[in-house]
Design a protein around this motif. Structure first.
Motif, short mmCIF file in Angstrom:
data_model
loop_
_atom_site.label_atom_id
_atom_site.label_comp_id
_atom_site.label_asym_id
_atom_site.label_seq_id
_atom_site.Cartn_x
_atom_site.Cartn_y
_atom_site.Cartn_z
N UNK A 98 0.93 -1.09 0.04
CA UNK A 98 -0.17 -0.03 -0.13
C UNK A 98 0.91 1.15 -0.12
N UNK A 99 1.77 1.56 0.93
CA UNK A 99 2.81 2.40 0.99
C UNK A 99 3.33 2.97 -0.34
N UNK A 100 3.96 1.84 -1.13
CA UNK A 100 4.65 1.96 -2.55
C UNK A 100 3.66 2.45 -3.32
N UNK A 101 2.53 2.03 -3.34
CA UNK A 101 1.46 2.42 -4.32
C UNK A 101 1.04 3.65 -4.24
N UNK A 102 0.86 4.11 -2.78
CA UNK A 102 0.55 5.48 -2.56
C UNK A 102 1.46 6.56 -3.18
N UNK A 103 2.81 5.87 -2.71
CA UNK A 103 3.97 6.85 -2.99
C UNK A 103 3.83 7.13 -4.56
N UNK A 104 3.79 6.03 -5.53
CA UNK A 104 3.52 6.14 -6.99
C UNK A 104 2.78 7.29 -7.29
#
Length: 718
Positions: A98-104
Motif C-alpha cells: 500500500x505504501x509504495x502504491x500510494x507513493x507512486x
C-alpha cells in the motif's frame, strides 16, 4: 476437515510454534524485511488487480492467524507465537504494498507524449555541476509542455552555453531560485534499453521528472538567483575551494568527500574505483557519516573531560552524543541530503542514542529502525542498488561480529600487542571478504559486473580514507581559516593519489572483473532470502539460509548468455558469437557513438572488449540497407536479417528476403508481406515489447515489457 488432515496441520503448527519459541530472534528486523517484501512485490506484479490481490493475501494471512487461534481461546497459549507471526506478517506485508502504491500515485510524473523542441521559461529547482562531462544539469519547473500544468524537466547545459549568458556561471547567477529562458530538445525519460538494463524511466517517475533533454543555443537569464544562497550554494563553494587546494584527480575525490560533489571525477577514475570494489567510497554514506560523527563524538568527549567541574556534574557521553549528532546532521545537509546519506545519518543517530543510554550500539534492531524509517519516506529506494548494498553490508558486519566463532576469536586474552593487532588485521580482511560475498549478487544484478579483488583493496582503502584522508580534509578546511592549510592539503593529495593508485592497480589485474549478463528475479530473490536468513536467525537454524544461496548460485552459473540483444528502437543489435580462438565476441549492427548504448550491449552480453561492427565480420553479408548473418545454435542454423538504414526497398524483394530468414529485425515498420520463419521484430512489435533478449538454444524471448507491466512509467503499447 478430516481428523487426519487436522492431525497433519496440528503437527505442523506445533513444529512452527516450537521453532519460533527456540529461535530467540528479534522480531523488529523481520518486520522491516516483510515491509520491504511488500514493496518489492508491488514492483514485480504487473497491475492494479495484482496489487489488490497481494494486499488481500496479506489480510487473509492475518485473519487466518486470528481465526485459527483467537486470543482467549483454547489455543491462546499454545499458538501465541505462531498467531502473532501470521498477523504481523500479513499486515506488514500488505502495508508495504500500500505504501509504495500510494507513493507512486502521489509523486509520479506523467512523461511528455513525444520528443520535441520547445522554448522554455523555467524556475531553477536544482543545479548540478559536472565539469568532468563539460556540462551543468539544471532541473527546471516549467509550464506549457503538452499541458498548462507545471512539470519538472532536467536539462543538460554545456558550460559554454551557460557561461555565455553574461558570465552567469562564474558569478553564480544561475542557481536555485533563478529564472532562465532557453530552447531545449526534450525527450520522455528513457525506458530500459534492454531487459535488465538501467531503468531511468522508473527513477525519473519517482523524482517527478516529466522530461529530460539538452539545451539548443544559449541560456538567457530572466531573473538571477537570490544572493543569500542556501545549502546548495555553500556545497558548490566548498567543492570549488577543495578542488582549488588539491590538484588533479585527487582534488575531485577530495571534493566528493567534503561536499558530496562527484561531478568532477573523471570517467577513468570512477571506472577504476568501481572495478576495484571501491566505488562505495565515492558515495557519501555510512562510512563517511560514521567517520565524521565518530570524530566529533571523541573530540567533544575528550575536550569536556578536561573540564573537571563539568565532568562531575553531567554525563559526558550524552554531551558527546549531542555533538556527534549535530556534526552528522550538518554533514548530511552539506553533502546534499541524498537518500543514502540520510539513511546513514539516521542509523548513526540511533547508535549515538544507544551510546548515551549505555546500550549495545551495533544491533539488528538499530538496522531495522533505520531501514523502516527510510522505507516509509522513500519506499522506492528498496528497488535501488544503494539501499540494497548499504543494508546488505551492515547486516553482514553485524551477523559476522555477533557470531560465536568471531566473538571467541576477538575475546580479550593475555597476549603481545602485535598478536592482538594481527587478530584485528585478520578480522578486517575476513570482514571485507564477507561484505564482498554479501554484495556480489546485488552488484551483479544491477551492474552486471563486480570487482573480485575488492576485499584486498578495501583492507587498505577503508582505513586510509577513514583515518587519514577524511581527518586531513577536515584539518585542511580548519587551517584554511587562518591561511595555514597548504601543508595539510599536500598530505591530502598524497593520500588520495595512493587511493587512486590502489584502485587503478587492482582494476588492471587479470580477472579483476567478473561479468554476469543477467541474474534473473528468481535467483536474486533466493540470494536475498538466504542472506537474510543467515543474518537474522541465530544458532544452527541460520545455516538453513545456505540452501537458497546454493540454489541461486547454481541458477546463476547456468544462466545462458543471450544470443541476440535488440534495443527498444531497433537501431542497436548485438549478436554474441564465439570466435575461432574460442573467445566470446559481440557483433554490433551499428558502430554507435553512444557510450551508453555500447556499454549496455557489452554488459548484458557478458563480454570484454569493444564490439566488432557486423559489416567487418567475415561471416556477415551487408549492403547499404540490410545485413544477414547465419549462426548455429541449438543444433541448427539461424538466418538473421537486420535493417541498417531506412532506405526504401522494393516490397517483393523484401518479402523474398524475409521468407529466407528466421529472424528479421528493423527500426521501422515492415509490410505484412515480410514473414520470417520465427520472429519479426520491427517497430510495430518493439513499440509494444521494448528491448529484447533472445536465447536461440531455448527459443525464448525476454522483453522489457514483461518486467514493466502496468506501472505508470512504462509507455509501451503492449
Amino acid at each position: 476437515m478430516s481428523s487426519a488432515g487436522k492431525g497433519v496441520s496440528g503437527r505442523f503448527a506445533d513444529t512452527a510454534e516450537r521453532f519460533l519459541a527456540d529461535a530467540g530472534f528479534d522480531r523488529g528486523p523481520w518486520l522491516a524485511v516483510l515491509f520491504m517484501a511488500g514493496i518489492m512485490v508491488w514492483f514485480m506484479l504487473p497491475g492494479m488487480w495484482h496489487w489488490l490481490a497481494a494486499m488481500a493475501a496479506g489480510g487473509v494471512l492475518a485473519a487466518a492467524g486470528l481465526a485459527l487461534w483467537p486470543p482467549g481461546g483454547a489455543g491462546d497459549e499454545t499458538r501465541v507465537r505462531l498467531r502473532l507471526a501470521m498477523i504481523a506478517a500479513g499486515l506488514v506485508f500488505a502495508a508495504g504494498v500500500a505504501v509504495i502504491w500510494l507513493r507512486s500515485e502521489v509523486v509520479g510524473a506523467e512523461p511528455i507524449a513525444h520528443p520535441q523542441v520547445a522554448l522554455l521559461v523555467g524556475h531553477v529547482l536544482e543545479r548540478e555541476d559536472q565539469p568532468a562531462e563539460g556540462r551543468t544539469r539544471l532541473t527546471l519547473a516549467v509550464r506549457g509542455v503538452d499541458n498548462p500544468e507545471a512539470i519538472k524537466v532536467r536539462i543538460n547545459v554545456p558550460l559554454e552555453a551557460l557561461a555565455g549568458a553574461e558570465g552567469v556561471l562564474a558569478e553564480g547567477k544561475v542557481a536555485e531560485g533563478a529564472v532562465v529562458r532557453l530552447r531545449a530538445r526534450l525527450m520522455p525519460p528513457a525506458s530500459p534499453m534492454l531487459p535488465g538494463a538501467y531503468n531511468f524511466a522508473r527513477a525519473a517517475w519517482f523524482k517527478g521528472l516529466a522530461a529530460t533533454g539538452s539545451v539548443v543555443g544559449p541560456v538567457e537569464l530572466v531573473r538571477a538567483a537570490p544572493t543569500s544562497g542556501g545549502i546548495a550554494t555553500i556545497q558548490r563553494a566548498l567543492s570549488a575551494h577543495v578542488r582549488a587546494r588539491v590538484d588533479g584527480s585527487a582534488g575531485t575525490i577530495a571534493a566528493a568527500f567534503a561536499s558530496g560533489d562527484r561531478g568532477g571525477i573523471a570517467r577513468a577514475d570512477e571506472e577504476a574505483m568501481r572495478d576495484a570494489g571501491l566505488t562505495h567510497l565515492l558515495s557519501i554514506s555510512g562510512l563517511h557519516v560514521s567517520a565524521v560523527i565518530a570524530a566529533a563524538y571523541l573530540a567533544v568527549l575528550k575536550s569536556l573531560a578536561l573540564w573537571p567541574a563539568l565532568a562531575l556534574r553531567v554525563r559526558l557521553p550524552v554531551m558527546a552524543a549531542a555533538g556527534g549528532a549535530l556534526a552528522g546532521v550538518g554533514y548530511t545537509l552539506l553533502t546534499g541530503a541524498e537518500v543514502p546519506t540520510v539513511r546513514s545519518c539516521v542509523a548513526a543517530m540511533l547508535v549515538l542514542i544507544a551510546l548515551a543510554l549505555g546500550r549495545d550500539a551495533l544491533s539488528l534492531r538499530m538496522v531495522a529502525v533505520a531501514a523502516g524509517f527510510v522505507l516509509l519516506l522513500w519506499p522506492e529506494s528498496a528497488i535501488g542498488p544503494s539501499f540494497q548494498m548499504s543494508f546488505s553490508a551492515v547486516l553482514a558486519i553485524i551477523a559476522l561480529s555477533t557470531s560465536a566463532p568471531v566473538r571467541a576469536f576477538l575475546a580479550a586474552r593475555e597476549e603481545a600487542w602485535w598478536t592482538r593487532f594481527g587478530r584485528r588485521v585478520v578480522m578486517l580482511f575476513v570482514t571485507g571478504m564477507v561484505i564482498e560475498l554479501a554484495l556480489m549478487p546485488v552488484v551483479l544484478f544491477h551492474f552486471h559486473r563486480a570487482g573480485l579483488y575488492g576485499a584486498f583493496a578495501n583492507v587498505i582503502a577503508i582505513p586510509l580514507v577513514t583515518f587519514v584522508s577524511m581527518p586531513l580534509i577536515a584539518l585542511g578546511l580548519l587551517f584554511d581559516l587562518v591561511g595555514a592549510g597548504a601543508p595539510v592539503w599536500w598530505l591530502v593529495e598524497r593520500s588520495l593519489d595512493l587511493l587512486l593508485g590502489i584502485a587503478h592497480f587492482t582494476a588492471s589485474q587479470p580477472g579483476a572483473v567478473k561479468l554476469m549478463p543477467q541474474i534473473g528475479d528468481v535467483a536474486i530473490a533466493l540470494f536475498a532470502s538466504g542472506g537474510l536468513w543467515l543474518a537474522l536467525w541465530s544458532g544452527r537454524a541460520r545455516l538453513l539460509g545456505l540452501v537458497p544461496v546454493i540454489v541461486a548460485s547454481l541458477i546463476t552459473v547456468l544462466t545462458p548468455v543471450p544470443d541476440l540483444l535488440v534495443s527498444g528502437d531497433g537501431r542497436q543489435v548485438g549478436v554474441t558469437i564465439t570466435a575461432a580462438d574460442g573467445t566470446r565476441r559481440l557483433l554490433s549492427l551499428r558502430d554507435s557513438r553512444s557510450s551508453y548504448a555500447r556499454d549496455n550491449l557489452i554488459e548484458l552480453a557478458g563480454v570484454k572488449g569493444d564490439p566488432v561492427p557486423l559489416a567487418k565480420w567475415p561471416g556477415a553479408r551487408c549492403s547499404s540497407v540490410f545485413c544477414t548473418l547465419v549462426i548455429n545454435r541449438g543444433g541448427r542454423d539461424w538466418a538473421i536479417l537486420m535493417a541498417r538504414s531506412r532506405d526504401r526497398v522494393e516490397e517483393r524483394a523484401l518479402a523474398s528476403a524475409c521468407a529466407e530468414a528466421d529472424i528479421v529485425i528493423a527500426d521501422r515498420y515492415l509490410p505484412r508481406s515480410c514473414r520470417p520463419r520465427w520472429l519479426k521484430a520491427d517497430r510495430r512489435l518493439l513499440t509494444a515489447t521494448g528491448g529484447l533478449s533472445i536465447d536461440l538454444d531455448r527459443r525464448t524471448v525476454t522483453t522489457v515489457a514483461q518486467r514493466e507491466g502496468g506501472h505508470g512509467w512504462w509507455r509501451g503499447d503492449g
